[in-house]
Write a protein that holds these residues in place. Structure first.
Motif, PDB file in Angstrom:
ATOM      1  N   PRO A 149      15.438 189.877  64.481  1.00 24.91           N
ATOM      2  CA  PRO A 149      14.485 190.904  64.911  1.00 24.91           C
ATOM      3  C   PRO A 149      13.515 190.386  65.974  1.00 24.91           C
ATOM      4  CG  PRO A 149      13.794 189.994  62.810  1.00 24.91           C
ATOM      5  CD  PRO A 149      15.120 189.364  63.139  1.00 24.91           C
ATOM      6  N   LYS A 150      12.980 191.347  66.736  1.00 26.92           N
ATOM      7  CA  LYS A 150      12.012 191.013  67.773  1.00 26.92           C
ATOM      8  C   LYS A 150      11.108 192.208  67.976  1.00 26.92           C
ATOM      9  CE  LYS A 150      11.789 189.533  72.631  1.00 26.92           C
ATOM     10  NZ  LYS A 150      12.598 189.131  73.819  1.00 26.92           N
ATOM     11  N   LYS A 151       9.809 191.955  68.096  1.00 28.92           N
ATOM     12  CA  LYS A 151       8.840 193.012  68.355  1.00 28.92           C
ATOM     13  C   LYS A 151       8.256 192.840  69.752  1.00 28.92           C
ATOM     14  CE  LYS A 151       6.086 192.635  64.769  1.00 28.92           C
ATOM     15  NZ  LYS A 151       5.008 192.999  63.800  1.00 28.92           N
ATOM     16  N   VAL A 152       8.192 193.946  70.486  1.00 27.59           N
ATOM     17  CA  VAL A 152       7.661 193.923  71.847  1.00 27.59           C
ATOM     18  C   VAL A 152       6.603 195.004  71.956  1.00 27.59           C
ATOM     19  CG1 VAL A 152       8.193 194.264  74.287  1.00 27.59           C
ATOM     20  CG2 VAL A 152       9.848 193.099  72.811  1.00 27.59           C
ATOM     21  N   LYS A 153       5.470 194.653  72.540  1.00 25.07           N
ATOM     22  CA  LYS A 153       4.383 195.624  72.714  1.00 25.07           C
ATOM     23  C   LYS A 153       4.246 195.965  74.194  1.00 25.07           C
ATOM     24  CE  LYS A 153      -0.556 196.372  71.740  1.00 25.07           C
ATOM     25  NZ  LYS A 153      -0.342 197.722  71.193  1.00 25.07           N
ATOM     26  N   ALA A 154       4.027 197.250  74.482  1.00 23.52           N
ATOM     27  CA  ALA A 154       3.893 197.698  75.869  1.00 23.52           C
ATOM     28  C   ALA A 154       2.812 198.758  75.974  1.00 23.52           C
ATOM     29  CB  ALA A 154       5.220 198.257  76.368  1.00 23.52           C
ATOM     30  N   ASP A 155       2.252 198.878  77.166  1.00 20.79           N
ATOM     31  CA  ASP A 155       1.276 199.933  77.430  1.00 20.79           C
ATOM     32  C   ASP A 155       1.965 201.277  77.631  1.00 20.79           C
ATOM     33  OD1 ASP A 155      -1.146 198.243  77.533  1.00 20.79           O
ATOM     34  OD2 ASP A 155      -0.189 197.390  79.302  1.00 20.79           O
ATOM     35  N   VAL A 156       3.132 201.246  78.291  1.00 22.69           N
ATOM     36  CA  VAL A 156       3.924 202.445  78.527  1.00 22.69           C
ATOM     37  C   VAL A 156       5.386 202.109  78.257  1.00 22.69           C
ATOM     38  CG1 VAL A 156       4.584 204.235  80.187  1.00 22.69           C
ATOM     39  CG2 VAL A 156       2.307 203.198  80.336  1.00 22.69           C
ATOM     40  N   ILE A 157       6.098 203.036  77.609  1.00 23.87           N
ATOM     41  CA  ILE A 157       7.507 202.816  77.248  1.00 23.87           C
ATOM     42  C   ILE A 157       8.330 203.979  77.787  1.00 23.87           C
ATOM     43  CG2 ILE A 157       9.159 202.557  75.353  1.00 23.87           C
ATOM     44  CD1 ILE A 157       6.631 201.682  73.636  1.00 23.87           C
ATOM     45  N   PHE A 158       9.425 203.649  78.452  1.00 24.24           N
ATOM     46  CA  PHE A 158      10.361 204.670  78.918  1.00 24.24           C
ATOM     47  C   PHE A 158      11.694 204.508  78.212  1.00 24.24           C
ATOM     48  CE2 PHE A 158       7.421 204.473  82.540  1.00 24.24           C
ATOM     49  CZ  PHE A 158       7.167 205.827  82.724  1.00 24.24           C
ATOM     50  N   GLY A 159      12.189 205.610  77.660  1.00 22.73           N
ATOM     51  CA  GLY A 159      13.516 205.617  77.054  1.00 22.73           C
ATOM     52  C   GLY A 159      14.523 206.169  78.044  1.00 22.73           C
ATOM     53  N   THR A 160      15.325 205.284  78.619  1.00 22.88           N
ATOM     54  CA  THR A 160      16.371 205.697  79.562  1.00 22.88           C
ATOM     55  C   THR A 160      17.724 205.240  79.016  1.00 22.88           C
ATOM     56  OG1 THR A 160      16.118 203.658  80.861  1.00 22.88           O
ATOM     57  CG2 THR A 160      14.800 205.556  81.534  1.00 22.88           C
ATOM     58  N   ASP A 161      17.871 205.312  77.701  1.00 21.00           N
ATOM     59  CA  ASP A 161      19.043 204.731  77.033  1.00 21.00           C
ATOM     60  C   ASP A 161      20.114 205.763  76.693  1.00 21.00           C
ATOM     61  OD1 ASP A 161      17.054 205.670  75.294  1.00 21.00           O
ATOM     62  OD2 ASP A 161      17.606 204.316  73.678  1.00 21.00           O
ATOM     63  N   GLY A 162      20.249 206.771  77.544  1.00 18.50           N
ATOM     64  CA  GLY A 162      21.427 207.620  77.498  1.00 18.50           C
ATOM     65  C   GLY A 162      21.406 208.765  76.510  1.00 18.50           C
ATOM     66  N   ALA A 163      22.545 209.479  76.469  1.00 20.11           N
ATOM     67  CA  ALA A 163      22.668 210.694  75.672  1.00 20.11           C
ATOM     68  C   ALA A 163      22.466 210.447  74.180  1.00 20.11           C
ATOM     69  CB  ALA A 163      24.034 211.334  75.914  1.00 20.11           C
ATOM     70  N   PHE A 164      22.750 209.229  73.726  1.00 17.34           N
ATOM     71  CA  PHE A 164      22.596 208.914  72.303  1.00 17.34           C
ATOM     72  C   PHE A 164      21.435 207.935  72.116  1.00 17.34           C
ATOM     73  CE2 PHE A 164      26.989 210.078  73.157  1.00 17.34           C
ATOM     74  CZ  PHE A 164      27.079 211.208  72.365  1.00 17.34           C
ATOM     75  N   SER A 165      20.354 208.248  72.784  1.00 19.05           N
ATOM     76  CA  SER A 165      19.170 207.398  72.887  1.00 19.05           C
ATOM     77  C   SER A 165      18.607 206.944  71.543  1.00 19.05           C
ATOM     78  CB  SER A 165      18.085 208.174  73.650  1.00 19.05           C
ATOM     79  OG  SER A 165      16.836 207.551  73.551  1.00 19.05           O
ATOM     80  N   ALA A 166      18.439 205.627  71.412  1.00 16.66           N
ATOM     81  CA  ALA A 166      17.788 205.076  70.225  1.00 16.66           C
ATOM     82  C   ALA A 166      16.296 205.364  70.251  1.00 16.66           C
ATOM     83  CB  ALA A 166      18.042 203.571  70.149  1.00 16.66           C
ATOM     84  N   VAL A 167      15.707 205.398  71.441  1.00 12.45           N
ATOM     85  CA  VAL A 167      14.285 205.739  71.542  1.00 12.45           C
ATOM     86  C   VAL A 167      14.063 207.154  71.030  1.00 12.45           C
ATOM     87  CG1 VAL A 167      12.339 206.045  73.114  1.00 12.45           C
ATOM     88  CG2 VAL A 167      13.959 204.162  73.494  1.00 12.45           C
ATOM     89  N   ARG A 168      14.902 208.074  71.463  1.00 10.95           N
ATOM     90  CA  ARG A 168      14.773 209.470  71.013  1.00 10.95           C
ATOM     91  C   ARG A 168      14.992 209.583  69.511  1.00 10.95           C
ATOM     92  NH1 ARG A 168      19.013 211.962  73.624  1.00 10.95           N
ATOM     93  NH2 ARG A 168      20.203 211.727  71.705  1.00 10.95           N
ATOM     94  N   THR A 169      15.922 208.817  68.974  1.00  9.89           N
ATOM     95  CA  THR A 169      16.203 208.861  67.533  1.00  9.89           C
ATOM     96  C   THR A 169      14.956 208.561  66.713  1.00  9.89           C
ATOM     97  OG1 THR A 169      18.515 208.253  67.884  1.00  9.89           O
ATOM     98  CG2 THR A 169      17.606 207.852  65.687  1.00  9.89           C
ATOM     99  N   SER A 170      14.080 207.713  67.261  1.00 11.25           N
ATOM    100  CA  SER A 170      12.843 207.373  66.547  1.00 11.25           C
ATOM    101  C   SER A 170      11.952 208.578  66.318  1.00 11.25           C
ATOM    102  CB  SER A 170      12.059 206.311  67.330  1.00 11.25           C
ATOM    103  OG  SER A 170      12.738 205.087  67.354  1.00 11.25           O
ATOM    104  N   PHE A 171      12.169 209.641  67.094  1.00 13.66           N
ATOM    105  CA  PHE A 171      11.279 210.790  67.017  1.00 13.66           C
ATOM    106  C   PHE A 171      11.930 212.028  66.411  1.00 13.66           C
ATOM    107  CE2 PHE A 171       9.996 208.227  70.748  1.00 13.66           C
ATOM    108  CZ  PHE A 171       8.822 207.725  70.208  1.00 13.66           C
ATOM    109  N   LEU A 172      13.144 211.878  65.910  1.00  9.90           N
ATOM    110  CA  LEU A 172      13.850 213.047  65.375  1.00  9.90           C
ATOM    111  C   LEU A 172      13.151 213.661  64.167  1.00  9.90           C
ATOM    112  CD1 LEU A 172      17.629 212.096  65.715  1.00  9.90           C
ATOM    113  CD2 LEU A 172      16.301 213.706  67.095  1.00  9.90           C
TER     114      LEU A 172
END
Length: 460
Positions: A149-172
């Motif tokens: 595992p790895k944790k990364v902190k950011a001020d702004v995050i962009f999800g550009t990971d495609g039609a089956f986006s893992a970023v989007r899955t976090s918000f379902l």
């Protein structure tokens, strides 16, 4: 100089272009990608379908200062060349003289974008699977190929990971987050036409070849290595379909009957057909795209579309150029305001191109072989020549302009209704070619020029 640290999840076309554009603005950019580095041997991964680059995409590439390098690997296609079952050819120009769309390799374009981004300091992290995004804290949880595992902190995050986006899955499971995905009953399989014995193209190279057959079609786009990337768009079930082509004999007979000239250029058809995967086609819609003023979805992650208008990549690249224009006009670095303006601006246009892409599937596989349809296109081109500032065909609005997709959709519907009236004029097939046509068509052109977006309510 901006001090914010930005993380982009997804190193595909949109993510890599966005990283390049934001890095040029002085932001610290890290890109995380679940796949290995595609530039290394044997790690290509993903889809390999050729893409059609048009004006919206070129605008973003010019912003990034990379258009010149892309031109070297792009092949202009000035129109469609339709192939009948009798191998007769019919050409339809995409636009005016000198207007083309461009065939580019997805993989090579992606590689160039990554290389240019790295040159100016963008850091890529491969084999990092996004597991979860906490939009309140700005922390992204990743795991590598070994599960570390790895944790990364950011001020702004962009999800550009495609039609089956893992970023989007976090918000379902988030309240009031609307999401849908819809699959076509058709899928696709990629094939190839190799160069001839002299290493040259076996067909005309500066066109997009289409074999329209009603419920399905074959297309072919040229490559710099003198090959053609062919794609069969075909039903999964029924007759004929991927399911019904269940033997070498059935495959051979189908291609020899339906695509005889293409079949003659593919001696290794059976090997390709049996070894290449059959893939699905999905439309994704969701909203909102922004969470806690810190996480934003772009490209296919927010609006995946089917490929039949050649606008998937172009719309994703336009996401990037629109975001950069909003950023340029908000120099106080207020990302909450920037991201909110972005999603409100782009959502209607994402829905517009999604609908246009589905609509164009029917046109490409069926209508382009219809004589009435071809006549309508010729008449529209003539009207555009006579009144270039008052009538632009829908395809040109989408492909050769920067008119918002939603406006192009509404205007296109209105123009189609006008064209049905025009086609009803007695003797129109002869009249549209005469000098008197300019005056005959003027009332329709003026009605079109007076169209307002409010009129779209009557077009639903």
């Amino acid at each position: 100089m901006p001090e914010k640290n930005i993380v982009i999840v997804g190193a595909g076309l949109v993510g890599s272009l966005l990283s390049l554009l934001l890095s040029k603005k002085g932001y610290n950019i890290d890109v995380y990608e679940k796949r290995p580095d595609m530039r290394k041997s044997g790690a290509k991964g993903g889809r390999s379908i050729n893409l059609a680059l048009s004006d919206r995409g070129w605008k973003a590439l010019k912003m990034a200062g990379i258009a010149g390098a892309i031109e070297e690997i792009a092949i202009p296609m000035k129109g469609r060349l339709m192939h009948s079952t009798d191998s007769e050819l019919t050409f339809q120009a995409y636009g005016k003289e000198g207007q083309s769309i461009y065939s580019v390799s997805r993989a090579r374009l992606n590689e160039l974008l990554m290389e240019e981004a790295e040159k100016i300091g963008v850091r890529y992290h491969f084999e990092q699977q996004c597991e979860e995004v906490d939009s309140e804290t700005g922390i992204i949880h990743f795991s590598d190929h070994s599960g570390q595992p790895k944790k990364v902190k950011a001020d702004v995050i962009f999800g550009t990971d495609g039609a089956f986006s893992a970023v989007r899955t976090s918000f379902l499971k988030r309240d009031r987050f609307t999401y849908s995905q819809q699959y076509l009953s058709h899928g696709y399989k990629e094939l190839e036409i190799k160069p001839d014995q002299k290493g040259q193209f076996q067909m005309e190279e500066n066109v997009l070849h289409i074999w329209p057959r009603g419920d399905y079609m074959l297309i072919a786009l040229p490559n710099p290595d003198k090959t053609f990337t062919c794609t069969l768009f075909f039903p999964f079930e029924g007759e004929p379909s991927f399911a019904s082509l269940n033997s070498d004999e059935a495959i051979t007979k189908f291609f020899e009957t339906q695509f005889p000239d293409a079949r003659a250029l593919m001696p290794d058809l059976l090997e390709m057909y049996n070894s290449n995967p059959t893939s699905s086609l999905v439309t994704v819609k969701c909203y909102p795209w922004v969470f806690d003023s810190k996480v934003c979805l772009l490209g296919d992650a927010s609006h995946a579309i089917v490929p039949f208008y050649g606008q998937g990549m172009n719309s994703g690249f336009e996401d990037c150029s629109v975001l950069m224009e909003i950023l340029e006009n908000n120099k106080n670095d207020n990302w909450a305001l920037i991201l909110d303006k972005f999603q409100k601006s782009r959502k209607p246009n994402a829905d517009g191109i999604s609908e246009l892409a589905l609509q164009n599937f029917i046109e490409m596989r069926d209508s382009v072989a219809n004589k009435d349809f071809l006549l309508q296109k010729k008449i529209e081109a003539r009207i555009n020549d006579l009144y270039p500032n008052k009538w632009m065909p829908l395809y040109s609005m989408v492909t050769f302009s920067h008119k918002p997709y939603a406006e192009a959709l509404a205007k296109g519907r209105f123009q189609d209704r006008l064209m049905q009236e025009v086609l009803g004029i007695d003797g129109i097939e002869e009249k549209y070619q005469k000098e008197s046509f300019k005056e005959l068509i003027r009332p329709y052109v003026e009605r079109n020029a007076n169209f307002k977006m409010a009129d779209k309510k009557t077009l639903a």
